[in-house]
Write an enzyme that holds these catalytic residues in place. Structure first.
Site, short mmCIF file in Angstrom:
data_model
loop_
_atom_site.label_atom_id
_atom_site.label_comp_id
_atom_site.label_asym_id
_atom_site.label_seq_id
_atom_site.Cartn_x
_atom_site.Cartn_y
_atom_site.Cartn_z
N GLU A 143 0.81 -1.22 0.00
CA GLU A 143 0.00 0.00 0.00
C GLU A 143 0.84 1.26 0.00
O GLU A 143 0.51 2.24 -0.67
CB GLU A 143 -0.95 0.01 1.20
CG GLU A 143 -2.09 -1.00 1.12
CD GLU A 143 -1.68 -2.42 1.46
OE1 GLU A 143 -0.55 -2.60 1.99
OE2 GLU A 143 -2.47 -3.34 1.24
N HIS B 248 -11.66 -4.96 9.49
CA HIS B 248 -12.21 -4.75 8.14
C HIS B 248 -13.59 -4.09 8.18
O HIS B 248 -14.38 -4.28 7.27
CB HIS B 248 -12.36 -6.09 7.39
CG HIS B 248 -11.08 -6.72 6.95
ND1 HIS B 248 -10.19 -7.26 7.83
CD2 HIS B 248 -10.55 -6.91 5.72
CE1 HIS B 248 -9.16 -7.76 7.16
NE2 HIS B 248 -9.36 -7.57 5.87
C1 LIG Z 1 -2.45 -4.62 4.40
C2 LIG Z 1 -3.43 -5.46 3.66
N1 LIG Z 1 -3.60 -5.28 2.34
C3 LIG Z 1 -4.49 -6.03 1.65
C4 LIG Z 1 -5.25 -6.97 2.27
C5 LIG Z 1 -6.32 -7.75 1.51
N2 LIG Z 1 -5.92 -9.13 1.27
C6 LIG Z 1 -6.25 -10.12 2.12
S1 LIG Z 1 -5.59 -11.57 1.71
C7 LIG Z 1 -4.84 -10.93 0.35
C8 LIG Z 1 -3.96 -11.79 -0.48
C9 LIG Z 1 -2.77 -12.24 0.27
O1 LIG Z 1 -1.93 -12.99 -0.53
P1 LIG Z 1 -0.78 -13.89 0.09
O2 LIG Z 1 0.02 -13.12 1.06
O3 LIG Z 1 -0.06 -14.51 -1.05
O4 LIG Z 1 -1.56 -14.99 0.93
P2 LIG Z 1 -2.69 -15.98 0.41
O5 LIG Z 1 -3.96 -15.21 0.43
O6 LIG Z 1 -2.30 -16.44 -0.94
O7 LIG Z 1 -2.72 -17.09 1.40
C10 LIG Z 1 -5.14 -9.57 0.24
C11 LIG Z 1 -4.67 -8.69 -0.84
C12 LIG Z 1 -5.06 -7.13 3.67
N3 LIG Z 1 -5.78 -8.01 4.37
N4 LIG Z 1 -4.15 -6.38 4.32
#
Ligand SMILES: Cc1ncc(C[n+]2csc(CCOP(=O)(O)OP(=O)(O)O)c2C)c(N)n1
Lengths: 324, 315
Positions: free
Chosen positions: A60, A129
């Site tokens: 971000e 959230h």
């Molecule tokens: C700071 C922040 N940015 C965005 C999100 C929204 N978000 C939740 S899970 C996710 C994907 C995360 O990807 P990864 O770290 O590869 O883990 P995975 O979901 O594949 O297990 C996103 C963008 C969040 N929860 N927190």
């Protein structure tokens, strides 16, 4: 006129502005194929391609900061934060950078960036959230803060926000995305800083915004059945704030309840109350200024507890009655 | 014993999540939930190599991590159903499952936050001169791009803290494939600038994960500083309830179902005559029963009382 959802209204506003002005582009996490966590950008990748609909890494600070930088040199980025709670991860960019650049640099730059982000609760997404953090954004001079409550307002306000030469925080309401409303087919915009009297009344003013507008209207409906005629003022933007419409309404009804979903303590309702208290409307009041916001509690996951934290139609009705 | 434990943990995780998925489809689960079906070996294999005193920070996709750390699935299921008996009293939900009593500091909803806090538990451990206690943080490939993750690695490295960074690389951050957000997708290289060792393993091979984790723990606990483990796997389930799987093909998902970590482990255990088919089936059945009982327990539990709402806002 046609009937569309709040999400579609936002989508339409972005698309129209992207067609009108090629300096506008859109970036954020999973906004392309996935169309954002709430499906707001459906169809945009197909329309505009990867150069203008840009998926970012989960970084971000980097992409919000990049939005500011691009805006400083003539682009008009729309940046999406997947949930408004994540603004805390890039708070420096939103507080120390975007709103201050123009002033600090002697008026030689502008930052025409819009940050769109879903805000608020009611979806069972729990403490990290579901927040409504607008009061802290409204606190920083240089930043504009908009919260639309209907598809019509969302479209008209977003188009204006994109054309605005200042950084604008555009806080969308998660639970409103699927709600529908009438929107003109021809082009229109709504100026920032103009409140909308969503219901005119004589006995008490409810000053509100966002998700609470609909609830206040429902409360007004119920109160009408008991002969109480409530006026509902949707401020639509916190910054700039339409002081005049608020004051006129309070002078007319002599009673005021301020309603917002955000935590009441330290919430924007305090500012509205202060504006009323500092104005000539104060002398017209027949009862103390009353506020209704969320309890001072992180948003719980359990749906019944969550409901207990937020204002409800019942609570609004009770507050209005206690004022009269 | 370890193999038996991993076999059970993987089944508990799989059955738990399949059940949550089903309950969700019936509208019985409020909010959202992130399932990690297909990733069970990463949690089971890594945490089996840890000691019970180790601190573990999970991900938002953390049900399997909580199970491997030893959470009682009854209380986790009750949490998902927002009951008073839930491990977080119904206030946290799927995204915040945690049980500090067993040193599991849980799922967090804000990506990157767990890594920095994990540096803190390791710092406390060192300040208190506790030996043989490390701090482990799981994070996704997508989260490895978060500034907080980099800052955590740097701080842990420069202060030589006992932190094990575990990247569960399922090749997507939500819908975004890693090659779209990383120039070099070899995540292990991210340890290099911090002078910390890294190892990449097949995240669907629970034994390989286990052995690498034993070595990693030994290194981290020896006081030499942090280490990074990268576990390459795949998420069969969608990202969350709102996932239409528009960013990947059915064939891709099917091909990974073939590489199911549970199937692979079963084959290994049978071929090496470590357990019989019967023994394995019996254990799997017991895990299924435990999940069923957990669901019954959760459903029979009361909703939290309004009197409890404002408790725990402050200590
Ligand atoms: C700071 C922040 N940015 C965005 C999100 C929204 N978000 C939740 S899970 C996710 C994907 C995360 O990807 P990864 O770290 O590869 O883990 P995975 O979901 O594949 O297990 C996103 C963008 C969040 N929860 N927190």
């Amino acid at each position: 006129m046609k009937e569309i959802t709040y999400a579609q209204a936002i989508n339409d506003a972005m698309c129209e502005e992207m067609i009108r002005d090629e300096t506008v582009f859109f970036m954020g996490e999973d906004i392309a194929e996935y169309c954002g966590a709430f499906g707001v950008s459906r169809g945009m990748l197909e329309k505009f391609g990867k150069d203008r609909i840009m998926n970012t890494p989960i970084s971000e600070q980097a992409f919000v900061g990049a939005g500011i930088g691009a805006a400083m040199v003539g682009m008009r980025p729309i940046v999406e934060l997947m949930f408004s709670d994540f603004m805390c991860v890039c708070f420096d960019e939103l507080v120390n950078e975007a709103p201050k650049m123009r002033f600090m640099f002697g008026g030689k730059v502008k930052v025409p960036m819009v940050m769109r982000t879903p805000s608020g609760g009611g979806t069972g997404a729990a403490a990290q959230h579901s927040q409504s953090l607008e009061a802290c954004l409204a606190h920083f001079p240089g930043l504009k803060v908009v919260i639309p409550s209907t598809p019509y307002d969302a479209k008209g306000l977003l188009k204006t926000a994109i054309r605005d030469d200042n950084p604008v925080m555009f806080l969308e309401q998660k639970t409103l995305y699927r709600t529908k409303g009438m929107v003109p087919e021809e082009e229109y915009t709504i100026p920032l800083g103009v409140a909308d009297v969503k219901r005119s009344g004589t006995d008490c003013s409810i000053i509100t915004y966002g998700r609470m507008v609909q609830m206040s209207l429902e409360a007004a409906q119920r109160l009408m059945e008991e002969g109480i005629n409530v006026e509902v003022v949707d401020i639509r933007s916190l910054v700039p704030l339409d002081h005049k419409t608020i004051i006129e309404s309070v002078r007319k009804t002599r009673h005021v309840l301020i309603v917002h979903e955000a935590v009441q303590f330290g919430g924007f309702g305090g500012e509205i109350a202060g504006q009323i208290a500092d104005s000539e409307a104060f002398y017209y009041l027949d009862a103390p200024i009353r506020r209704l916001g969320a309890l001072s509690c992180p948003i719980p996951f359990n749906p019944n507890l969550e409901k207990a934290v937020f204002p409800t139609v019942e609570k609004i009705v009770a507050q209005v009655k206690s004022l009269l | 014993m370890i193999m038996w434990q991993m076999w059970i943990d993987m089944h508990l995780a799989r059955y738990f999540e399949e059940r949550v998925q089903w309950l969700f489809s019936k509208g019985l689960v409020h909010g959202t939930t992130h399932l990690g079906i297909g990733e069970e070996a990463t949690a089971a294999g890594t945490i089996a190599a840890m000691k019970s005193q180790d601190y573990v920070f999970g991900t938002h996709r953390g049900h399997s991590q909580a199970i491997a750390k030893g959470i009682d699935v009854k209380y986790m299921m009750a949490e998902i159903l927002a009951r008073e008996t839930g491990v977080c009293k119904g206030k946290g939900g799927s995204m915040h499952i945690a049980d500090p009593d067993i040193h599991y500091f849980g799922a967090d909803g804000v990506l990157g936050a767990s890594a920095v806090m994990c540096v803190g538990t390791a710092l406390a451990t060192r300040k208190r001169k506790e030996e043989d206690r490390i701090s482990v943080v799981f994070f996704g490939d997508g989260t490895s791009n978060e500034g907080a993750t980099w800052e955590a690695m740097n701080l842990a490295a420069v202060w030589e803290l006992p932190v094990l960074f575990v990247c569960v690389n399922n090749t997507y951050g939500m819908s975004t494939p890693i090659q779209d957000v990383m120039k070099d997708t070899d995540i292990a290289k991210r340890a290099y600038p911090f002078g910390m060792p890294a190892k990449t393993v097949d995240g669907n091979n629970v034994l390989e994960i286990y052995h690498a984790s034993v070595e990693a723990r030994k290194y981290v606990a020896s006081g030499k500083g942090p280490m990074l483990l990268v576990e390459n796997t795949y998420r069969i389930s969608g990202h969350s309830k709102s996932d239409g799987n528009l960013y990947r093909t059915k064939e891709e998902i099917e091909s990974w179902k073939e590489k199911c970590p549970i199937k692979a482990f079963r084959m290994y255990l049978i071929e090496n005559e470590l357990f019989t088919e019967e023994e394995l089936d019996k254990a799997a059945k017991a895990a299924a029963d435990e999940i069923e009982q957990a669901e019954e327990f959760a459903k029979a539990s009361p909703e939290p009382s309004f009197d409890d709402l404002m408790n725990d806002v402050y200590a």
